[in-house]
Structures are given as structure tokens and as C-alpha cells.
Write a protein that holds these residues in place. Structure first.
Motif, PDB file in Angstrom:
ATOM      1  N   LEU A  35       0.813  -1.220   0.000  1.00 10.43           N
ATOM      2  CA  LEU A  35       0.000   0.000   0.000  1.00 10.43           C
ATOM      3  C   LEU A  35       0.844   1.266   0.000  1.00 10.43           C
ATOM      4  N   SER A  36       1.916   1.262   0.779  1.00 12.25           N
ATOM      5  CA  SER A  36       2.743   2.469   0.859  1.00 12.25           C
ATOM      6  C   SER A  36       3.373   2.794  -0.488  1.00 12.25           C
ATOM      7  N   ALA A  37       3.769   1.747  -1.234  1.00 11.03           N
ATOM      8  CA  ALA A  37       4.372   1.989  -2.544  1.00 11.03           C
ATOM      9  C   ALA A  37       3.351   2.549  -3.540  1.00 11.03           C
ATOM     10  N   ILE A  38       2.128   2.044  -3.464  1.00 10.06           N
ATOM     11  CA  ILE A  38       1.103   2.492  -4.407  1.00 10.06           C
ATOM     12  C   ILE A  38       0.704   3.940  -4.129  1.00 10.06           C
ATOM     13  N   SER A  39       0.802   4.365  -2.880  1.00  6.99           N
ATOM     14  CA  SER A  39       0.401   5.727  -2.522  1.00  6.99           C
ATOM     15  C   SER A  39       1.335   6.782  -3.106  1.00  6.99           C
ATOM     16  N   ASN A  40       2.516   6.363  -3.549  1.00  8.06           N
ATOM     17  CA  ASN A  40       3.465   7.292  -4.166  1.00  8.06           C
ATOM     18  C   ASN A  40       2.899   7.815  -5.484  1.00  8.06           C
ATOM     19  N   PRO A  41       2.801   9.140  -5.667  1.00  5.65           N
ATOM     20  CA  PRO A  41       2.246   9.696  -6.915  1.00  5.65           C
ATOM     21  C   PRO A  41       2.974   9.216  -8.159  1.00  5.65           C
ATOM     22  N   ALA A  42       4.239   8.810  -8.019  1.00  5.49           N
ATOM     23  CA  ALA A  42       5.003   8.342  -9.175  1.00  5.49           C
ATOM     24  C   ALA A  42       4.665   6.910  -9.565  1.00  5.49           C
ATOM     25  N   SER A  43       3.912   6.239  -8.734  1.00  9.24           N
ATOM     26  CA  SER A  43       3.590   4.842  -9.009  1.00  9.24           C
ATOM     27  C   SER A  43       2.610   4.735 -10.177  1.00  9.24           C
ATOM     28  N   PRO A  44       2.810   3.753 -11.071  1.00 12.35           N
ATOM     29  CA  PRO A  44       1.856   3.573 -12.179  1.00 12.35           C
ATOM     30  C   PRO A  44       0.480   3.130 -11.699  1.00 12.35           C
ATOM     31  N   HIS A  45       0.394   2.733 -10.429  1.00 17.57           N
ATOM     32  CA  HIS A  45      -0.887   2.293  -9.870  1.00 17.57           C
ATOM     33  C   HIS A  45      -1.466   3.321  -8.898  1.00 17.57           C
ATOM     34  N   ASN A  46      -0.951   4.554  -8.949  1.00 19.28           N
ATOM     35  CA  ASN A  46      -1.439   5.565  -8.029  1.00 19.28           C
ATOM     36  C   ASN A  46      -2.902   5.915  -8.285  1.00 19.28           C
ATOM     37  N   THR A  47      -3.339   5.863  -9.551  1.00 14.23           N
ATOM     38  CA  THR A  47      -4.755   6.117  -9.864  1.00 14.23           C
ATOM     39  C   THR A  47      -5.643   5.089  -9.174  1.00 14.23           C
ATOM     40  N   ASP A  48      -5.182   3.830  -9.184  1.00 13.33           N
ATOM     41  CA  ASP A  48      -5.937   2.784  -8.488  1.00 13.33           C
ATOM     42  C   ASP A  48      -5.986   3.074  -6.994  1.00 13.33           C
ATOM     43  N   TYR A  49      -4.881   3.574  -6.461  1.00 14.49           N
ATOM     44  CA  TYR A  49      -4.826   3.886  -5.035  1.00 14.49           C
ATOM     45  C   TYR A  49      -5.802   5.005  -4.683  1.00 14.49           C
ATOM     46  N   LEU A  50      -5.914   6.001  -5.565  1.00  8.82           N
ATOM     47  CA  LEU A  50      -6.843   7.097  -5.313  1.00  8.82           C
ATOM     48  C   LEU A  50      -8.285   6.591  -5.330  1.00  8.82           C
ATOM     49  N   GLU A  51      -8.581   5.656  -6.218  1.00  5.91           N
ATOM     50  CA  GLU A  51      -9.911   5.046  -6.224  1.00  5.91           C
ATOM     51  C   GLU A  51     -10.177   4.315  -4.914  1.00  5.91           C
ATOM     52  N   TYR A  52      -9.155   3.670  -4.419  1.00  4.72           N
ATOM     53  CA  TYR A  52      -9.260   2.957  -3.133  1.00  4.72           C
ATOM     54  C   TYR A  52      -9.533   3.949  -2.006  1.00  4.72           C
ATOM     55  N   GLN A  53      -8.806   5.069  -1.998  1.00  7.51           N
ATOM     56  CA  GLN A  53      -9.002   6.082  -0.972  1.00  7.51           C
ATOM     57  C   GLN A  53     -10.415   6.682  -1.022  1.00  7.51           C
ATOM     58  N   GLN A  54     -10.953   6.784  -2.222  1.00  7.14           N
ATOM     59  CA  GLN A  54     -12.290   7.350  -2.396  1.00  7.14           C
ATOM     60  C   GLN A  54     -13.397   6.336  -2.129  1.00  7.14           C
ATOM     61  N   GLY A  55     -12.997   5.100  -1.784  1.00  9.27           N
ATOM     62  CA  GLY A  55     -13.973   4.079  -1.448  1.00  9.27           C
ATOM     63  C   GLY A  55     -14.566   3.345  -2.627  1.00  9.27           C
ATOM     64  N   ARG A  56     -14.022   3.578  -3.822  1.00  7.76           N
ATOM     65  CA  ARG A  56     -14.558   2.915  -5.005  1.00  7.76           C
ATOM     66  C   ARG A  56     -13.927   1.539  -5.247  1.00  7.76           C
ATOM     67  N   LEU A  57     -12.863   1.257  -4.516  1.00  2.00           N
ATOM     68  CA  LEU A  57     -12.213  -0.052  -4.569  1.00  2.00           C
ATOM     69  C   LEU A  57     -11.982  -0.545  -3.146  1.00  2.00           C
ATOM     70  N   THR A  58     -12.200  -1.827  -2.923  1.00  2.00           N
ATOM     71  CA  THR A  58     -11.791  -2.417  -1.652  1.00  2.00           C
ATOM     72  C   THR A  58     -10.289  -2.670  -1.716  1.00  2.00           C
TER      73      THR A  58
END
Length: 369
Positions: A35-58
Motif C-alpha cells: 500500500l505504501s508503494a502504491i500511494s506514491n504519486p510516481a507509481s503507475p498504480h497511483n490512480t488505483d490507489y486514489l480510487e481505493y481512498q475514495q472508497g470505489r475499490l476495496t
């Protein structure tokens, strides 16, 4: 309480505790956390992480979107060494990680694992299925009663992978070392039968390995997405025995060193000096069969297959002759340095598969240790 009854009671409690460890720990699959790696804005999966933060992904859905790598193996891929019975059981069933595949400890004196090296390039989920005592087996016996108390062999590790909802993108297979104990099935006192016995072991090994690999490849083809497998050749036993010979010389000078050195022979008779040559020979024979088997699979898959299957000799050629590469307790399993060396060797062999899967390095990889 009668002393005899009390002793029996304590023994019973200990026995039940051991059975609980054996029964509950066998099926534990170690997984990395990213999780900590994905939260990095430079991560290619950061968009997925933002969806997770917004509650759209478990969290589970978020993890499913990351590259998954799985490990099929035996004790050489685990933080294990021969010692007391209780200690062996605990490490074999409950102690995951701290090995060349899935160590997550960033300290300088820990294993610099494959997972840590890959994490420099991409967030990922690593799943460890390796089991101490695991063998390449026929898998024809079905689910046996109390089966989880015993080692998980190739067929059972395959079962676990196939039961997962998320099939891994990359599967590493490094299993078969426990099949090399040839003196258990071939009578070494009848040298005229040894060669035939070794050939039979190899033939059975290939048949059983092919059956389980076919199950995995078939599921991968059903995924309709790119998947990759790397079949790793068995360890370089010639160099390993050079390290063990060095350990034996040190032990003669100081008997306190390598306290479980001799105990190894009780578990694995073929490691005895008089049987080693055939063990080395058998490993080389099996590696050739693995290479040929992968060639046959690729011939059937075709050039445009979404499944990539590769044989790698990365671990079959790595030099383990330095005594510091084997464990200071049993002089059999890898030490911390040995695990790091194995991780380095496998990491160097991954790039073609990573490219096939579209996993691009975030930056030029540098060894941070």
C-alpha cells in the motif's frame, strides 16, 4: 496430582500444541504488502490507489490490480535449517518470509530478497507457496485425512494456486530437491542397479512435473491475459558440496561449529560423501529433462500464445562453493548471504518475462544494499 499423570498431561498439551501448529500452519500463504508503494504519486498504480481512498475499490480489489508473483518450492526457498524438532516444526509451518523470495526486512544484515529487488521497479504482490519437505509428486491421491499436517508437495501447492481468485502473473517453480534422495529408493549396495534406478527416478519426475505444470498452464490460458512461468533448474550441488566440505574441515578444527551437520544424513542419506556423485548426476539429468519438457510445452503453445514458459538455469549455475553461503547450524540450507545470492541470480533472469508481461522498470535499477 499424581506425578505420572501430570507428566502425561503436560506431554499431551505439548502434543496438541504441535498438532495445532502442524495443522494450522501448513496452509499459510505469505503475502507482501504494498500500500505504501502504491500511494506514491510516481507509481503507475497511483490512480488505483486514489480510487481505493475514495472508497470505489476495496483493498482486495486494489491488490488484484497489481502484478502478482508466486513461488512454488521447497525448503531451499524458505527460511529453514535443521535443528531441534520443535524449532524445525515452527519454522517449517509458521515462519514465512526471511528468505530469498519474500524477505521484507530492509536492514543491511537481512536477506536482500527477490521481492525487495522487484519492488524497486514496480509495486507488486508476492505469494509464497513453498513448503519444507515439498516434493514433485504424482498428485493422484486426492486430499488425504489430516493432509495439512504434512509437507505440501507440488500437486498441493498447485491446488492452492488454482483455488485463488486472482491467478498470478508470474509463477516461479523451483521444486524437486527432495526427489534427489536416490538412496531411499535405490539400493546403493547393488551398483549394477543404480543407473537403472536413477533413470526411473528421472522418468517419474518428468511425468509428475509435467502433470502439475500442465494444470497451471491450462488455467493461465483461460485467463485471456498474459501470464508467465519460469521453471528453475535444481541447485548447483557440485558447488554446494564444496561449501559443505569446507564446513566439515572447519568443524574438525572446532566441533562446536555446525551442530546439526551429522543430523542432516538422517534426513537425507544421499548427502553422504559416498552417495554425492550420483546425487549431483541425478540433478543434472533432471535439469536436462526440465529443459526438454519446457521445449515441448512451448511447441504446443505456439509463438502467439498469451502464456510465456521458460526454463532458466540461473540457480543451476550459481556458485555456492563459499562456506558462508550455507547455514551455520546445519551446513545444508542457505545462509542469509546464500539467500541473497539466490535472489540476485533469479532477479537477473526475470527481465524477458517482465517485458512480456509489460512490467516496465520505474527507473534504472540499482542495488540499494
Amino acid at each position: 496430582m499424581n506425578p505420572g499423570i501430570g507428566l502425561c498431561f503436560r506431554a499431551g498439551v505439548l502434543c496438541m500444541g504441535m498438532l495445532w501448529i502442524l495443522g494450522c500452519g501448513s496452509l499459510v500463504t505469505a503475502r507482501s504488502s504494498t500500500l505504501s508503494a502504491i500511494s506514491n504519486p510516481a507509481s503507475p498504480h497511483n490512480t488505483d490507489y486514489l480510487e481505493y481512498q475514495q472508497g470505489r475499490l476495496t483493498e482486495a480489489q486494489l491488490m488484484d490490480r497489481l502484478p502478482h508473483i508466486a513461488m512454488v518450492g521447497d525448503s531451499l526457498s524458505r527460511d529453514f535449517y535443521v535443528s531441534s524438532f520443535v524449532s524445525c516444526v515452527w519454522r517449517s509451518k509458521m515462519n514465512h518470509g526471511h528468505d530469498w523470495f519474500l524477505d521484507t526486512d530492509a536492514s543491511a544484515n537481512s536477506v536482500y530478497s527477490l521481492y525487495e529487488r522487484l519492488a524497486q521497479e514496480t509495486p507488486l504482490v508476492a505469494c509464497e507457496y513453498s513448503s519444507v519437505g515439498g516434493k514433485v509428486d504424482s498428485g493422484g491421491g486426492g486430499k488425504r485425512f489430516l493432509g495439512s499436517w504434512f509437507p505440501l508437495h507440488f500437486s498441493q501447492q498447485t491446488d492452492l494456486i488454482l483455488e485463488e481468485k486472482r491467478f498470478p502473473d508470474l509463477v516461479l517453480l523451483w521444486i524437486g530437491h527432495n526427489n534427489l534422495n536416490w538412496a531411499r529408493s535405490v539400493d546403493p549396495r547393488q551398483p549394477e542397479k543404480v543407473e537403472t534406478g536413477l533413470q526411473k527416478i528421472v522418468a517419474n519426475f518428468r511425468q509428475d512435473y509435467t502433470r502439475q505444470l500442465a494444470r497451471l498452464v491450462e488455467r493461465a490460458r483461460d485467463q485471456k491475459q498474459r501470464r508467465a512461468f519460469i521453471v528453475l533448474g535444481l541447485v548447483n550441488f557440485k558447488s554446494f558440496f564444496e561449501a559443505r566440505d569446507a564446513a566439515e574441515r572447519l568443524r574438525k578444527e572446532n566441533p562446536k561449529l555446525y551442530p546439526y551437520f551429522e543430523v542432516d544424513y538422517q534426513h537425507y542419506e544421499s548427502m553422504k560423501p559416498e552417495y554425492r556423485a550420483n546425487m549431483v548426476k541425478l540433478a543434472l539429468m533432471i535439469n536436462e529433462e526440465l529443459r526438454a519438457m519446457v521445449g515441448e510445452f512451448n511447441g504446443k503453445l505456439g509463438g502467439d500464445s498469451p502464456v510465456r514458459l521458460e526454463y532458466s538455469d540461473a540457480l543451476a549455475t550459481v556458485n555456492l562453493s563459499d562456506v558462508e553461503m550455507i547455514h551455520r547450524i546445519d551446513a545444508w540450507h542457505p545462509s542469509t548471504k546464500g539467500h541473497s545470492l539466490l535472489a540476485e541470480a533469479v532477479f537477473g533472469a526475470l527481465r524477458p518475462s517482465l517485458n512480456f508481461l509489460g512490467i516496465v522498470p520505474l527507473q534504472k535499477n540499482t542495488d540499494s544494499r
